[in-house]
Design a protein around this motif. Structure first.
Motif, mmCIF file in Angstrom:
data_model
loop_
_atom_site.group_PDB
_atom_site.id
_atom_site.type_symbol
_atom_site.label_atom_id
_atom_site.label_comp_id
_atom_site.label_asym_id
_atom_site.label_seq_id
_atom_site.Cartn_x
_atom_site.Cartn_y
_atom_site.Cartn_z
ATOM 1 N N ARG A 65 31.685 40.937 57.529
ATOM 2 C CA ARG A 65 32.419 41.543 56.417
ATOM 3 C C ARG A 65 33.453 42.506 56.984
ATOM 4 N NH1 ARG A 65 28.661 42.945 51.352
ATOM 5 N NH2 ARG A 65 30.782 43.051 50.507
ATOM 6 N N TRP A 66 34.311 43.022 56.123
ATOM 7 C CA TRP A 66 35.333 43.947 56.593
ATOM 8 C C TRP A 66 35.232 45.270 55.850
ATOM 9 C CZ3 TRP A 66 40.007 46.163 54.564
ATOM 10 C CH2 TRP A 66 40.206 45.919 53.206
ATOM 11 N N ALA A 67 35.738 46.312 56.459
ATOM 12 C CA ALA A 67 35.796 47.634 55.852
ATOM 13 C C ALA A 67 37.126 48.274 56.219
ATOM 14 C CB ALA A 67 34.637 48.495 56.336
ATOM 15 N N LEU A 68 37.629 49.111 55.331
ATOM 16 C CA LEU A 68 38.914 49.776 55.556
ATOM 17 C C LEU A 68 38.706 51.107 56.255
ATOM 18 C CD1 LEU A 68 42.008 49.783 55.016
ATOM 19 C CD2 LEU A 68 41.508 51.020 52.891
ATOM 20 N N MET A 270 43.606 41.016 55.670
ATOM 21 C CA MET A 270 43.762 39.755 54.951
ATOM 22 C C MET A 270 44.096 38.626 55.919
ATOM 23 S SD MET A 270 43.719 38.227 52.022
ATOM 24 C CE MET A 270 43.741 36.431 52.118
ATOM 25 N N GLU A 271 44.988 38.880 56.837
ATOM 26 C CA GLU A 271 45.354 37.863 57.830
ATOM 27 C C GLU A 271 44.171 37.537 58.727
ATOM 28 O OE1 GLU A 271 48.169 36.144 57.736
ATOM 29 O OE2 GLU A 271 48.491 37.315 55.904
ATOM 30 N N ALA A 272 43.363 38.550 59.039
ATOM 31 C CA ALA A 272 42.176 38.324 59.851
ATOM 32 C C ALA A 272 41.176 37.434 59.118
ATOM 33 C CB ALA A 272 41.533 39.657 60.223
ATOM 34 N N PHE A 273 41.068 37.610 57.818
ATOM 35 C CA PHE A 273 40.170 36.778 57.023
ATOM 36 C C PHE A 273 40.606 35.311 57.060
ATOM 37 C CE2 PHE A 273 39.148 35.035 52.691
ATOM 38 C CZ PHE A 273 37.787 34.872 52.914
ATOM 39 N N ASP A 279 33.815 36.580 56.988
ATOM 40 C CA ASP A 279 33.363 35.509 56.103
ATOM 41 C C ASP A 279 33.470 35.762 54.613
ATOM 42 O OD1 ASP A 279 32.403 34.023 58.393
ATOM 43 O OD2 ASP A 279 30.746 35.460 58.464
ATOM 44 N N PHE A 280 33.524 37.002 54.211
ATOM 45 C CA PHE A 280 33.461 37.313 52.776
ATOM 46 C C PHE A 280 34.451 38.422 52.460
ATOM 47 C CE2 PHE A 280 31.971 39.996 49.320
ATOM 48 C CZ PHE A 280 31.704 39.075 48.310
ATOM 49 N N ARG A 281 35.157 38.256 51.350
ATOM 50 C CA ARG A 281 36.133 39.267 50.952
ATOM 51 C C ARG A 281 36.145 39.381 49.433
ATOM 52 N NH1 ARG A 281 40.906 41.655 53.221
ATOM 53 N NH2 ARG A 281 42.429 42.206 51.607
ATOM 54 N N ASP A 572 34.658 39.533 39.112
ATOM 55 C CA ASP A 572 34.723 39.851 40.536
ATOM 56 C C ASP A 572 35.513 38.746 41.218
ATOM 57 O OD1 ASP A 572 33.096 42.232 40.633
ATOM 58 O OD2 ASP A 572 31.357 40.949 40.272
ATOM 59 N N ARG A 573 36.578 39.126 41.923
ATOM 60 C CA ARG A 573 37.402 38.142 42.640
ATOM 61 C C ARG A 573 36.902 38.077 44.079
ATOM 62 N NH1 ARG A 573 42.733 40.711 39.960
ATOM 63 N NH2 ARG A 573 42.170 42.356 41.420
ATOM 64 N N VAL A 574 36.297 36.971 44.434
ATOM 65 C CA VAL A 574 35.722 36.843 45.766
ATOM 66 C C VAL A 574 36.212 35.575 46.445
ATOM 67 C CG1 VAL A 574 33.645 38.137 45.134
ATOM 68 C CG2 VAL A 574 33.643 35.653 44.936
ATOM 69 N N ALA A 575 36.330 35.663 47.761
ATOM 70 C CA ALA A 575 36.633 34.502 48.594
ATOM 71 C C ALA A 575 35.664 34.522 49.766
ATOM 72 C CB ALA A 575 38.079 34.545 49.074
ATOM 73 N N PHE A 576 35.192 33.331 50.145
ATOM 74 C CA PHE A 576 34.166 33.284 51.189
ATOM 75 C C PHE A 576 34.195 31.936 51.903
ATOM 76 C CE2 PHE A 576 32.504 32.234 47.030
ATOM 77 C CZ PHE A 576 31.826 31.036 47.217
ATOM 78 N N ARG A 577 33.684 31.932 53.109
ATOM 79 C CA ARG A 577 33.604 30.706 53.888
ATOM 80 C C ARG A 577 32.582 29.769 53.267
ATOM 81 N NH1 ARG A 577 37.486 30.774 57.228
ATOM 82 N NH2 ARG A 577 38.229 32.896 57.541
ATOM 83 N N SER A 578 32.838 28.487 53.395
ATOM 84 C CA SER A 578 32.020 27.466 52.732
ATOM 85 C C SER A 578 30.585 27.443 53.236
ATOM 86 C CB SER A 578 32.651 26.088 52.908
ATOM 87 O OG SER A 578 32.809 25.772 54.279
ATOM 88 N N LYS A 579 30.332 28.124 54.352
ATOM 89 C CA LYS A 579 28.961 28.168 54.861
ATOM 90 C C LYS A 579 28.049 29.020 53.991
ATOM 91 C CE LYS A 579 29.210 32.194 57.975
ATOM 92 N NZ LYS A 579 29.006 32.666 59.363
#
Length: 603
Positions: A65-68, A270-273, A279-281, A572-579
């Motif tokens: 996951r990511w954090a700011l 965002m580019e890193a994702f 995997d999850f944003r 909730d707007r989420v994007a994640f890897r298909s795994k």
């Protein structure tokens, strides 16, 4: 006669003793497997798992996951330092909240809870199997230590949230009783249940009030496995986690490893994702949601994009005035400046129509004041009539709207009229204070550079009023420190609400916290009516009275113009890897990411 008289006295004494014994018994209910704020519990004592958790979810794999920003501490309980994300993973609490009920909890560290019928105390019986990650048992002494240290040295939040605790007593090694100052705080027993429990033996040789990256000990499902100072922290699922098979934990915390990588800039993240770095944003910027989530990764299904609708209150986000500043001490000034934010233009041109306008501090809930006050609300508000704006009783608040270009011109005129009444005059394009001759100038503090595009149109509209507003973008540590010290004029902030508001309202809006460094009363509200209504919410004996009190508080906050309301989304707007996968049943009151799993680990 003497014998008869003494006999009557003995009979009376015996009856009194029996009566007192019966009364004492009536004050304490039978031990319960769970607690509900209002109404009945959804889950029975023999429930197997939460409905929104998949008990057959495979364990294993890792999620990134990511954090700011950055971090310099693993102590999230104090004012000092910048704590790392994810620290809640290493701690357990006495009870575990259910995300498909407004506010209900079920036993975690505690096997049962005995709540006095008069709400003046609650006794928890701890599970003898509960232990910390170093193998030490969780005892009543740890519970006593936790609450004493949080009230003494913790963030001001805890003194607002659980400050009505009078005493915490260890009855024996696995029984602890909380005694309350009175029985009016209906929410307090549940608040006690959700506080993370700390190990007394770990903190015995450490300074709790000092930030540190010493790896702490907890009793939760994860332990800190490693970290790079300020850059990343990795949590590993504890293979010896004592509560893995409890109903409240079945199907949850399925990842073997959870890693947070820290990014200084959200655009870079965002580019890193998209490049596969994590995997999850969860996305909070509508422009990015509409324009950045596209490309071969999305076309191929490698990354999945979802709008997951929810039913939880969306609370209030807005431009927050620091009313400690003389510039914003007058409600007329605050009301005038609200006409500078053109939501309709912003939503159409910057947000791709993604948002609804926020008008209430309890938006997307039954507690929002969307109609004229009912007789019961009026009865609650009437004693304070001479301390309240007249509109509280006669109008429904609505943030300024701009349906066509003419509205902006009309709104500017309305704002200038209000400012003139407040002692300001437009001279040669500059708004000047009649008494001091000083121009109207202030700074808008933000932490995300992407927010500049939202502030800039408002900045332009303020200029039409003769007001100079500068935008200051700072990094996360500086932003946190300035907020803790109330060192700002205006800031973008939010007051997240639950389906069962209560003691946190003191922290958001209570007078006591207005001058407490690190409190969440960023606006600096010191309003005795607000204080009184908060206590009405906290002491509400029924759901109906809670809703009525919340609506009354909503009206008072609205008509005092403490914020310029923003907008909200009901998904909730989420994007994640298909795994990654999640259960078919989703909780109404939360995202429930702790129920997700890695599909590659399915048998």
């Amino acid at each position: 006669m003497p014998l008869f008289s003494n006999g009557k006295k003995l009979i009376k004494t015996a009856l009194t003793s029996v009566t007192l014994a019966l009364l004492s018994q009536s004050l304490v209910a039978a031990p319960q497997h769970g607690l509900a704020m209002h109404g009945d519990l959804k889950y029975s004592p023999d429930f197997k798992h939460f409905e929104y958790a998949n008990p057959n979810a495979p364990k294993g794999g890792e999620v990134k996951r990511w954090a700011l920003g950055t971090f310099d501490s693993f102590n999230s309980f104090i004012v000092k330092g910048t704590p790392a994300d994810g620290l809640a993973l290493i701690y357990d609490s006495l009870m575990e909240k259910a995300l498909d009920e407004p506010f209900s909890q079920y036993g975690l560290l505690a096997a049962s809870a005995d709540l006095a019928e008069d709400n003046t105390q609650i006794t928890f019986k701890l599970r003898e199997s509960a232990k910390f990650s170093d193998g030490e048992p969780v005892t009543a002494e740890d519970i006593v230590f936790t609450f004493n240290i949080l009230l003494e040295k913790g963030s001001p939040f805890y003194r607002s949230y659980i400050g009505d605790i009078k005493e915490v007593v260890a009855e024996d090694s696995h029984t602890v009783t909380f005694k309350f100052k009175n029985g009016n705080n209906q929410e307090l027993p549940l608040l006690v249940g959700e506080i993370p429990i700390l190990p007394k033996h770990y903190w015995a040789t450490r300074d709790f009030a000092t930030p540190s990256v010493d790896i702490p000990i907890g009793s939760g499902p994860y332990v800190i496995d490693g970290f790079e100072p300020g850059r990343s922290v990795t949590y590993r699922r504890n293979p010896d986690y004592w509560a893995a098979d409890l109903p409240v934990m079945k199907g949850r915390y399925n990842f073997d490893e959870i890693r947070y990588d820290f990014y200084r800039d959200s655009t870079v993240s965002m580019e890193a994702f998209k490049a596969g770095e994590y995997d999850f944003r969860q996305e909070y910027t509508s422009k990015l949601w509409a324009t950045a989530y596209e490309g071969p990764q999305f076309d191929s299904g490698e990354i999945i994009k979802k709008n997951l609708e929810h039913g939880r209150p969306t609370g209030m986000q807005g431009f927050l005035f620091n009313t400690r500043r003389n510039l914003f001490s007058d409600p007329k000034v605050r009301r005038a400046l609200a006409y500078s934010f053109d939501f309709e233009w912003t939503n159409e041109n910057l947000f791709y129509g993604a948002y609804a306008r926020t008008h209430s501090y309890f938006s997307n809930s039954e507690m929002a004041a969307r109609e004229l006050p009912t007789p019961k609300e009026l009865a609650l508000l009437e004693p304070y009539r001479d301390q309240l704006p007249a509109e509280v009783f006669t109008q429904v608040y609505s943030a300024p709207t701009f349906k066509d270009p003419k509205d902006l011109r009309r709104s500017t005129r309305t704002a200038l009229k209000l400012l003139k009444e407040a002692g300001w005059q437009l001279k040669k394009g500059k708004l000047i204070n009649n008494k001091t001759g000083e121009p109207f100038e202030f700074e808008i503090l933000i932490v995300q550079k992407a927010f500049e595009r939202i502030v800039a149109p408002m900045q332009k509209n303020l200029k039409r009023m003769g007001i100079t507003a500068t935008i200051r973008v700072v990094d996360v540590p500086q932003y946190i420190n300035r907020l803790r010290d109330f060192d700002f004029d205006m800031v973008v902030g939010s007051f997240a609400q639950s389906a069962s508001p209560g003691n946190e309202q003191r922290e958001f809006f209570g007078s006591y916290n207005a001058d407490q460094q690190g409190s969440r009363n960023l606006v600096g509200i010191k309003n005795p009516v607000v204080d009184a209504l908060i206590e009405k919410i906290i002491s509400a004996p029924s759901r109906e009275e809670l809703v009525i009190s919340a609506r009354a508080l909503d009206r008072v906050l609205q008509w005092n113009y403490y914020v310029i309301p923003h907008y909200h989304s009901r998904a909730d707007r989420v994007a994640f890897r298909s795994k990654l996968a999640y259960p078919d049943v989703r909780p109404q009151y939360g995202l429930g990411f702790d129920t997700w799993w890695v599909k590659d680990n399915a048998e």
